[in-house]
Design a protein around this motif. Structure first.
Motif, PDB file in Angstrom:
ATOM      1  N   ALA A 195     101.854 117.163  35.181  1.00 58.33           N
ATOM      2  CA  ALA A 195     100.701 117.583  33.522  1.00 58.33           C
ATOM      3  C   ALA A 195     100.069 118.640  33.165  1.00 58.33           C
ATOM      4  CB  ALA A 195      98.919 116.429  33.874  1.00 58.33           C
ATOM      5  N   ASP A 196     100.026 119.871  32.536  1.00 57.75           N
ATOM      6  CA  ASP A 196      99.986 120.841  32.122  1.00 57.75           C
ATOM      7  C   ASP A 196      99.641 121.755  33.311  1.00 57.75           C
ATOM      8  OD1 ASP A 196      99.174 119.587  29.718  1.00 57.75           O
ATOM      9  OD2 ASP A 196      97.697 118.988  29.692  1.00 57.75           O
ATOM     10  N   GLU A 197     100.507 121.710  33.971  1.00 61.88           N
ATOM     11  CA  GLU A 197     100.256 122.355  35.298  1.00 61.88           C
ATOM     12  C   GLU A 197     101.058 123.891  34.894  1.00 61.88           C
ATOM     13  OE1 GLU A 197     100.523 121.667  39.953  1.00 61.88           O
ATOM     14  OE2 GLU A 197     100.312 120.415  38.849  1.00 61.88           O
ATOM     15  N   PHE A 198     102.527 124.506  34.609  1.00 57.15           N
ATOM     16  CA  PHE A 198     102.765 125.287  34.638  1.00 57.15           C
ATOM     17  C   PHE A 198     102.897 126.547  33.672  1.00 57.15           C
ATOM     18  CE2 PHE A 198     104.528 122.146  37.704  1.00 57.15           C
ATOM     19  CZ  PHE A 198     104.302 123.070  38.875  1.00 57.15           C
ATOM     20  N   ASP A 199     103.363 127.763  33.475  1.00 55.63           N
ATOM     21  CA  ASP A 199     103.465 128.388  32.959  1.00 55.63           C
ATOM     22  C   ASP A 199     104.974 128.204  32.281  1.00 55.63           C
ATOM     23  OD1 ASP A 199     100.562 130.237  32.150  1.00 55.63           O
ATOM     24  OD2 ASP A 199     101.364 130.332  34.054  1.00 55.63           O
ATOM     25  N   ALA A 200     105.455 128.111  33.261  1.00 53.11           N
ATOM     26  CA  ALA A 200     107.093 128.004  33.026  1.00 53.11           C
ATOM     27  C   ALA A 200     107.953 127.278  33.568  1.00 53.11           C
ATOM     28  CB  ALA A 200     107.782 129.682  33.201  1.00 53.11           C
ATOM     29  N   VAL A 201     109.066 126.996  33.127  1.00 49.91           N
ATOM     30  CA  VAL A 201     109.908 126.217  33.735  1.00 49.91           C
ATOM     31  C   VAL A 201     111.131 126.337  33.869  1.00 49.91           C
ATOM     32  CG1 VAL A 201     110.888 123.511  34.408  1.00 49.91           C
ATOM     33  CG2 VAL A 201     108.256 123.499  33.998  1.00 49.91           C
ATOM     34  N   LEU A 202     112.241 126.731  35.153  1.00 48.92           N
ATOM     35  CA  LEU A 202     113.179 127.054  35.325  1.00 48.92           C
ATOM     36  C   LEU A 202     114.171 125.515  34.905  1.00 48.92           C
ATOM     37  CD1 LEU A 202     112.951 130.414  36.887  1.00 48.92           C
ATOM     38  CD2 LEU A 202     111.996 130.005  34.513  1.00 48.92           C
ATOM     39  N   ASN A 203     114.969 125.802  34.772  1.00 52.58           N
ATOM     40  CA  ASN A 203     116.645 125.200  35.272  1.00 52.58           C
ATOM     41  C   ASN A 203     117.828 125.779  35.056  1.00 52.58           C
ATOM     42  OD1 ASN A 203     118.456 122.071  33.572  1.00 52.58           O
ATOM     43  ND2 ASN A 203     117.405 122.007  35.314  1.00 52.58           N
ATOM     44  N   LEU A 204     118.034 126.204  35.947  1.00 49.84           N
ATOM     45  CA  LEU A 204     119.574 126.665  36.318  1.00 49.84           C
ATOM     46  C   LEU A 204     120.166 127.560  36.928  1.00 49.84           C
ATOM     47  CD1 LEU A 204     117.300 130.016  36.784  1.00 49.84           C
ATOM     48  CD2 LEU A 204     117.444 129.479  34.884  1.00 49.84           C
ATOM     49  N   GLY A 205     121.693 127.267  36.780  1.00 49.05           N
ATOM     50  CA  GLY A 205     122.975 127.106  37.674  1.00 49.05           C
ATOM     51  C   GLY A 205     123.140 125.446  37.706  1.00 49.05           C
ATOM     52  N   THR A 206     123.191 124.849  35.770  1.00 48.22           N
ATOM     53  CA  THR A 206     123.942 123.784  35.740  1.00 48.22           C
ATOM     54  C   THR A 206     123.297 123.203  36.714  1.00 48.22           C
ATOM     55  OG1 THR A 206     125.970 124.934  34.806  1.00 48.22           O
ATOM     56  CG2 THR A 206     125.800 122.985  35.361  1.00 48.22           C
ATOM     57  N   ALA A 207     122.087 122.827  36.095  1.00 46.58           N
ATOM     58  CA  ALA A 207     120.960 121.902  37.205  1.00 46.58           C
ATOM     59  C   ALA A 207     120.546 120.580  36.170  1.00 46.58           C
ATOM     60  CB  ALA A 207     120.208 122.132  38.235  1.00 46.58           C
ATOM     61  N   PHE A 208     121.211 120.526  35.655  1.00 42.60           N
ATOM     62  CA  PHE A 208     121.227 118.718  34.389  1.00 42.60           C
ATOM     63  C   PHE A 208     122.319 118.341  34.287  1.00 42.60           C
ATOM     64  CE2 PHE A 208     120.071 117.795  30.263  1.00 42.60           C
ATOM     65  CZ  PHE A 208     118.621 116.854  30.546  1.00 42.60           C
ATOM     66  N   GLY A 209     122.135 117.297  33.823  1.00 41.76           N
ATOM     67  CA  GLY A 209     123.419 116.163  32.826  1.00 41.76           C
ATOM     68  C   GLY A 209     124.312 115.442  34.446  1.00 41.76           C
ATOM     69  N   TYR A 210     123.256 115.415  35.523  1.00 37.46           N
ATOM     70  CA  TYR A 210     124.496 114.881  36.643  1.00 37.46           C
ATOM     71  C   TYR A 210     123.922 113.131  36.305  1.00 37.46           C
ATOM     72  CZ  TYR A 210     125.331 119.708  38.397  1.00 37.46           C
ATOM     73  OH  TYR A 210     125.641 120.835  39.081  1.00 37.46           O
ATOM     74  N   LEU A 211     123.209 112.698  35.873  1.00 35.38           N
ATOM     75  CA  LEU A 211     122.624 111.195  35.957  1.00 35.38           C
ATOM     76  C   LEU A 211     122.941 110.690  34.729  1.00 35.38           C
ATOM     77  CD1 LEU A 211     119.506 111.391  35.661  1.00 35.38           C
ATOM     78  CD2 LEU A 211     120.631 111.648  38.054  1.00 35.38           C
ATOM     79  N   GLU A 212     124.181 109.606  34.964  1.00 29.54           N
ATOM     80  CA  GLU A 212     125.330 108.394  34.616  1.00 29.54           C
ATOM     81  C   GLU A 212     124.131 108.068  33.298  1.00 29.54           C
ATOM     82  OE1 GLU A 212     127.787 108.421  34.257  1.00 29.54           O
ATOM     83  OE2 GLU A 212     128.263 108.591  36.915  1.00 29.54           O
TER      84      GLU A 212
END
Length: 253
Positions: free
Chosen positions: A108-125
């Motif tokens: 909660a309110d902890e990071f200045d930036a979040v990275l989600n790189l290299g197609t690390a999203f969308g695997y969940l059904e």
């Protein structure tokens, strides 16, 4: 906290074989370029906190830590996390790498930036689970915090990817067979190769999102778009762009 009980196929995909083959594509030159582009986009002061969401083998997290950023990397692959920790130790980088499923992200309110790189999203059904991850990213960001998500450009993938290919990866011939389900929006890729005379195979299956779909999901999570590009070169996104990069910011009301 939610517990993920069933073992999903992507757990098996991101193992030792992935680590071996991915190094051919995710080489040092590419890593240096992408790290520089990230720093230019984010424009964060040294010491800023960065969450590498789906950090893999620490390819980006370790160089960022060496530049003085406070890096926390999370991933659900113990094999890749072990490699990330090894790289951090070998280089003298101070970074934290944790085994955690994205669905259990609880900052909660902890990071200045979040990275989600290299197609690390969308695997969940489950579509709702993918959306929930973005809500969790929103909560993890400080007010005004930034998200950079880099993934496949679905338009390019469907227009230009061959259904069957032979590739040489790390000295090993790899046969790939690819299919796209127009109803579910999911891409399925079956890879087969020989390893010391043993026939091995692996399957990649993920939801390919259009830019419009991702922007809608990010908007639902409270994230405003700052820029959308055709990859790390920051070119305009077109159907000819192999990759897609979204730069977003946590709304501050």
């Amino acid at each position: 906290m939610k517990t993920v009980a069933a073992r999903e196929h992507w757990h098996d995909f991101f193992g030792k074989d992935y680590l071996l083959f991915s190094e051919v594509i995710l080489n040092e030159e590419r890593t240096r370029f992408e790290t520089g582009q990230l720093l230019s986009l984010l424009n964060l002061p040294e010491g800023a906190s960065i969450l590498d969401l789906g950090c893999g083998q620490g390819r980006i997290g370790v160089p960022l830590a060496l530049r003085g950023y406070q890096v926390t990397g999370i991933d659900a692959s113990d094999t890749l996390l072990d490699e990330a920790r090894r790289r951090a130790q070998a280089s003298g980088a101070e970074a934290v790498f944790k085994s955690l499923d994205m669905r259990e992200l609880d900052f909660a309110d902890e990071f200045d930036a979040v990275l989600n790189l290299g197609t690390a999203f969308g695997y969940l059904e489950n579509e709702e689970e993918n959306q929930d991850i973005l809500h969790r990213v929103y909560r993890a960001l400080k007010p005004g915090g930034q998200l950079i998500q880099e993934t496949e450009n679905r338009d390019f993938k469907l227009l230009y990817s061959a259904k069957k290919t032979w590739d040489m990866m790390n000295g090993c011939p790899v046969w790939s067979r690819r299919e796209f389900d127009s109803v579910t929006g999911r891409w399925n890729e079956e890879m087969t190769w020989f390893d010391n005379g043993e026939l091995k195979s692996s399957r990649l299956n993920l939801r390919l999102y259009t830019a419009a779909e991702l922007l809608r999901m990010h908007g639902n999570a409270g994230l405003d778009v700052k820029g959308i590009y055709g990859g790390f070169d920051l070119s305009p996104l077109t159907t000819s762009s192999p990759r897609m990069l979204l730069h977003l910011e946590k709304k501050t009301d």
